[in-house]
Write a protein that holds these residues in place. Structure first.
Motif, short mmCIF file in Angstrom:
data_model
loop_
_atom_site.label_atom_id
_atom_site.label_comp_id
_atom_site.label_asym_id
_atom_site.label_seq_id
_atom_site.Cartn_x
_atom_site.Cartn_y
_atom_site.Cartn_z
N VAL A 66 -0.08 10.91 -4.37
CA VAL A 66 -0.13 9.61 -5.05
C VAL A 66 0.21 9.74 -6.54
O VAL A 66 -0.13 8.87 -7.34
CB VAL A 66 -1.50 8.91 -4.86
CG1 VAL A 66 -1.79 8.72 -3.37
CG2 VAL A 66 -2.63 9.70 -5.52
N THR A 67 0.91 10.83 -6.89
CA THR A 67 1.23 11.10 -8.29
C THR A 67 1.83 9.88 -8.99
O THR A 67 1.40 9.50 -10.08
CB THR A 67 2.27 12.24 -8.37
OG1 THR A 67 1.72 13.40 -7.74
CG2 THR A 67 2.60 12.57 -9.82
N ALA A 68 2.84 9.28 -8.38
CA ALA A 68 3.60 8.24 -9.06
C ALA A 68 2.99 6.86 -8.93
O ALA A 68 3.33 5.95 -9.68
CB ALA A 68 5.03 8.21 -8.50
N SER A 69 2.07 6.69 -7.99
CA SER A 69 1.53 5.35 -7.74
C SER A 69 0.18 5.13 -8.39
O SER A 69 -0.13 4.01 -8.83
CB SER A 69 1.43 5.12 -6.22
OG SER A 69 0.67 6.13 -5.60
N LEU A 70 -0.64 6.16 -8.47
CA LEU A 70 -2.04 6.01 -8.89
C LEU A 70 -2.17 5.34 -10.26
O LEU A 70 -1.52 5.74 -11.22
CB LEU A 70 -2.71 7.40 -8.93
CG LEU A 70 -4.23 7.42 -9.15
CD1 LEU A 70 -4.97 6.84 -7.97
CD2 LEU A 70 -4.70 8.85 -9.43
N GLY A 71 -2.98 4.32 -10.31
CA GLY A 71 -3.26 3.64 -11.58
C GLY A 71 -2.34 2.46 -11.85
O GLY A 71 -2.61 1.66 -12.73
N GLY A 72 -1.25 2.36 -11.10
CA GLY A 72 -0.31 1.26 -11.33
C GLY A 72 0.00 0.48 -10.06
O GLY A 72 0.69 -0.54 -10.10
N ASN A 73 -0.50 0.97 -8.95
CA ASN A 73 -0.34 0.34 -7.64
C ASN A 73 -1.67 0.54 -6.91
O ASN A 73 -2.40 1.49 -7.21
CB ASN A 73 0.76 1.05 -6.83
CG ASN A 73 2.10 1.06 -7.53
OD1 ASN A 73 2.93 0.20 -7.34
ND2 ASN A 73 2.31 2.07 -8.39
N PRO A 74 -1.98 -0.32 -5.94
CA PRO A 74 -3.24 -0.10 -5.21
C PRO A 74 -3.23 1.26 -4.52
O PRO A 74 -2.26 1.60 -3.83
CB PRO A 74 -3.25 -1.24 -4.19
CG PRO A 74 -2.36 -2.30 -4.77
CD PRO A 74 -1.29 -1.54 -5.51
N VAL A 75 -4.27 2.04 -4.75
CA VAL A 75 -4.48 3.31 -4.04
C VAL A 75 -5.95 3.33 -3.65
O VAL A 75 -6.82 3.25 -4.51
CB VAL A 75 -4.16 4.54 -4.93
CG1 VAL A 75 -4.56 5.83 -4.21
CG2 VAL A 75 -2.69 4.57 -5.30
N GLU A 76 -6.20 3.38 -2.36
CA GLU A 76 -7.56 3.26 -1.83
C GLU A 76 -7.83 4.46 -0.93
O GLU A 76 -7.64 4.39 0.28
CB GLU A 76 -7.70 1.97 -1.01
CG GLU A 76 -7.43 0.69 -1.78
CD GLU A 76 -8.63 0.24 -2.60
OE1 GLU A 76 -9.73 0.81 -2.40
OE2 GLU A 76 -8.46 -0.65 -3.45
N VAL A 77 -8.26 5.55 -1.51
CA VAL A 77 -8.41 6.78 -0.74
C VAL A 77 -9.38 6.59 0.43
O VAL A 77 -9.05 6.91 1.58
CB VAL A 77 -8.84 7.94 -1.65
CG1 VAL A 77 -9.33 9.14 -0.83
CG2 VAL A 77 -7.65 8.37 -2.52
N ASP A 78 -10.56 6.06 0.17
CA ASP A 78 -11.54 5.94 1.26
C ASP A 78 -11.19 4.80 2.21
O ASP A 78 -11.24 4.98 3.43
CB ASP A 78 -12.94 5.74 0.68
CG ASP A 78 -13.52 7.04 0.16
OD1 ASP A 78 -12.81 8.07 0.20
OD2 ASP A 78 -14.69 7.04 -0.30
N ALA A 79 -10.82 3.65 1.67
CA ALA A 79 -10.54 2.51 2.55
C ALA A 79 -9.35 2.79 3.46
O ALA A 79 -9.30 2.30 4.59
CB ALA A 79 -10.29 1.26 1.72
N TRP A 80 -8.40 3.56 2.99
CA TRP A 80 -7.22 3.88 3.80
C TRP A 80 -7.42 5.11 4.68
O TRP A 80 -6.54 5.45 5.48
CB TRP A 80 -6.00 4.13 2.89
CG TRP A 80 -5.52 2.92 2.16
CD1 TRP A 80 -5.91 1.63 2.34
CD2 TRP A 80 -4.54 2.90 1.10
NE1 TRP A 80 -5.25 0.80 1.46
CE2 TRP A 80 -4.40 1.55 0.70
CE3 TRP A 80 -3.78 3.88 0.47
CZ2 TRP A 80 -3.51 1.16 -0.32
CZ3 TRP A 80 -2.90 3.50 -0.55
CH2 TRP A 80 -2.77 2.15 -0.93
N GLY A 81 -8.54 5.81 4.50
CA GLY A 81 -8.76 7.01 5.32
C GLY A 81 -7.88 8.19 4.95
O GLY A 81 -7.48 8.97 5.80
N VAL A 82 -7.59 8.31 3.66
CA VAL A 82 -6.81 9.46 3.19
C VAL A 82 -7.77 10.64 3.01
O VAL A 82 -8.80 10.51 2.33
CB VAL A 82 -6.11 9.14 1.86
CG1 VAL A 82 -5.41 10.37 1.30
CG2 VAL A 82 -5.13 7.97 2.04
N ASP A 83 -7.46 11.79 3.60
CA ASP A 83 -8.35 12.95 3.49
C ASP A 83 -8.15 13.71 2.19
O ASP A 83 -9.11 14.21 1.61
CB ASP A 83 -8.13 13.90 4.67
CG ASP A 83 -8.66 13.32 5.95
OD1 ASP A 83 -9.89 13.21 6.07
OD2 ASP A 83 -7.85 12.94 6.82
#
Lengths: 410, 410
Positions: B172-189
């Motif tokens: 999520v290098t390029a997206s984090l902080g400027g686009n929705p990133v939901e580690v837990d809600a999306w089930g990203v390990d």
């Protein structure tokens, strides 16, 4: 919820490193960023390569920074040079020799270890016998190992390796800038370092230099990011592929070299810092900096003796920038370190492995290789030792041991 | 001989990253160092873990920094999770997907690639079919790939992976902080990032978060630095040993966690910077920051259209913080970029692989997701395009395309 701004209390870091950064380095790091292929940036990169050639005393074209701590530089060297099954000789005289062994093992190499007791180093004859017996592709050795405070003399090892057809890798993290390090004169093929010791910067950038012979090994393993590079698309045999992308020195060389092929996004702020560390060192002069470390390091050792403490290890091969002292019987070593930090804001080092609980390690390096730092540390330590019940000699003591040092130029 | 002090010319970095660092981040990085086990330092580390849990929107205890660029974070995740022979699925929709594939190959994994044309992303159904067919241990995917400017929707992939018993890694290098990133809600390990995009810091520190399931994989491979750690001396099967020491997340976790076992020397200045990036983001509020990127990114895209340029790729899944525009026929793309940098000090991005020479990439992110940066870039680009002979629309153009944006709050 987001906590307070960064505002650490003043600390005088007189351990084995990291030490306080030179304020000039921190100021250089506060400069705004430029793009990674901006001509200004590539200019800084080219200058940084030249500066570190002077610091390493080498003509190696392949002299650059790895974006990580000194440990990243070590691993970059070993993973890039070693293929699974390659024979490596690791002479171990302290903690960081074990680290080299462990990293070489993880690279899949056939690792042969020789060990001497902590507090001693190898003779040139012992090293030659080991090289002759193991016939390694690479000899990997630490120059100055802060765990024991000793420096392994390397002035004959390059010639030994050359006679037996081995490459020589040396981890000079703790010695560079404060002790003589002669990459070319000693015949060292690959050397790696960090900023946080005698170079007076923060950890996070690893200067690395590679001889043409070492570069030839990389060329033999040169790999591609298929599809990621526009100019090459040949495939490479998986057997010889370097096991890391991030620490692949062949690719990092292509990024620093004239082709400037894209690899990682350069850690610009750390590069600014690394460049300034080298500038400060070379403005003083490498010989003058080594002499400064020798002078203030000797004063620290003399002062510690004046406090009645016993120095650890073979003093004839001790590094200039760190000294080990035995913790007096019955004294709680960690308790004294805690009091020292709390009451005086001064940090000295604990120790590892067989020396844990037996010695403290006191550093005098980089920006802190100064008379005021030495004297402050000794005076404060005298107080803390007395309060810990240590019978510190009176009449003479630190001042007597230091002689004319207190009147010398800072 | 040692060159001039660092003093770069003013640059406005409007490419795909790195971008200008927020001045607050650089100020935080100018603070003096403290020792790596100083209670002040361990306090900063604990706070940094909590801050990045909020940034990643996760409850993962194992949330920390890797000391290297975003690429070091990627490699740490893959080399720590993947054993030789493990099956990995890498869905590729741009350059950085190829990087994941290549790193996974170097880890010795059995890599299965699925590709869609650059400018598109996968449907959830395509992803599920691939997971069902490959039955991987790990799915490794880029969230926002700056090479194509698109973001792969990940909101269904975690559930897909869970159904098929696979772990999910996302870059999520390029997206984090400027686009929705939901580690837990999306089930990203496992997710990894860098500072140099929407977080507004310099490259050189990689925030990483690992779910309990990912940590369990590390625990199964947990290795030791025999002889280097005082508290453990069991041996570990070489077969499962993590191939890197520097990027061994099991060891790095032991360093960041309560045991605080020694590993690398923390890159303190980069940690100060990473902590400040997160503080700035959370003070603004993550939703507000994402909305700011959406608003200024949309204005940049509208303005570029107003200049008569054609946007690249499926705009319905474009990242908020970067937009690709086709280089008009007959225009020397690198020539325009050079003029832009020389005459205005503004940098926009070139492109890679199949898009090389076809598109420019214009970023609006982090500290530079601001109205003045957007308007300055558009006005300057209009001038440079006219001088390059591009028939820029008159009467309307940028101002017409932007509408009320020029009157909105900055």
């Amino acid at each position: 919820m987001t906590g307070l701004p960064i505002d650490p209390p003043p600390r005088l870091l007189m351990g084995p490193g990291p030490v306080n950064a030179d304020p000039r380095v921190l100021r250089a790091m506060s400069a705004q960023l430029v793009g990674q292929y901006d001509p200004v940036m590539t200019g800084y990169m080219t200058e940084t390569m030249a500066l570190y050639r002077a610091v390493f005393r080498t003509a190696n074209e392949a002299t650059l920074l790895v974006d990580g701590t000194s440990r990243a530089g070590i691993e970059a060297a070993l993973v890039s040079l070693l293929e699974p099954g390659d024979r490596v000789l690791v002479p171990v005289f302290g903690r960081f020799g074990h680290l080299l062994r462990e990293i070489a093992e993880r690279c899949g190499a056939e690792v042969h270890v020789r060990e001497v007791p902590w507090g001693t180093v190898f003779t040139a004859r012992e090293l030659e016998e080991a090289v002759a017996a193991v016939r390694p592709k690479l000899v990997a050795i630490v120059h100055g190992d802060t765990s024991t405070t000793l420096a392994q003399p390397l002035d004959e090892l390059g010639a030994i390796c050359a006679r037996h057809g081995a490459l020589l890798y040396a981890d000079v993290t703790a010695s560079l800038g404060g002790n003589p390090v002669e990459v070319d004169a000693w015949g060292v093929d690959v050397a790696t370092a960090g900023l946080q010791k005698c170079l007076g910067g923060p950890s996070g950038s690893a200067p690395v230099t590679l001889s043409p012979a070492a570069v030839a090994v990389l060329d033999g393993r040169r790999s591609i990011e298929a599809g990621l590079r526009d100019d090459r698309d040949e495939e490479v045999l998986p057997a010889s592929r370097i096991r890391s992308n991030y620490l692949d020195l062949a690719m990092i060389l292509d990024y620093w070299g004239e082709r400037r092929l894209n690899h990682h996004t350069e850690a610009t702020t750390m590069l600014y810092g690394a460049r300034e560390c080298a500038r400060i060192l070379l403005e003083e002069g490498l010989d003058a900096a080594v002499d400064r470390h020798r002078r203030h390091g000797a004063a620290m050792a003399a002062g510690l003796r004046g406090l009645g403490l016993t120095l650890f290890g073979d003093q004839s091969v001790r590094m200039a920038n760190v000294v080990g002292v035995e913790i007096p019987d019955g004294v709680d070593g960690e308790g004294v370190r805690g009091t020292f930090l709390r009451d005086y804001g001064i940090e000295i080092g604990t120790s590892f492995g067989p020396l844990h609980g037996r010695i403290w390690r006191v550093g005098t390096m980089g920006h802190n290789a100064r008379r005021d730092a030495v004297l402050t540390t000794l005076v404060a330590l005298e107080d803390v030792l007395r309060r810990a019940g240590v019978a510190v000699p009176t009449g003479g003591g630190v001042a007597g041991a230091l002689g004319s040092y207190t009147q010398e130029a800072a």
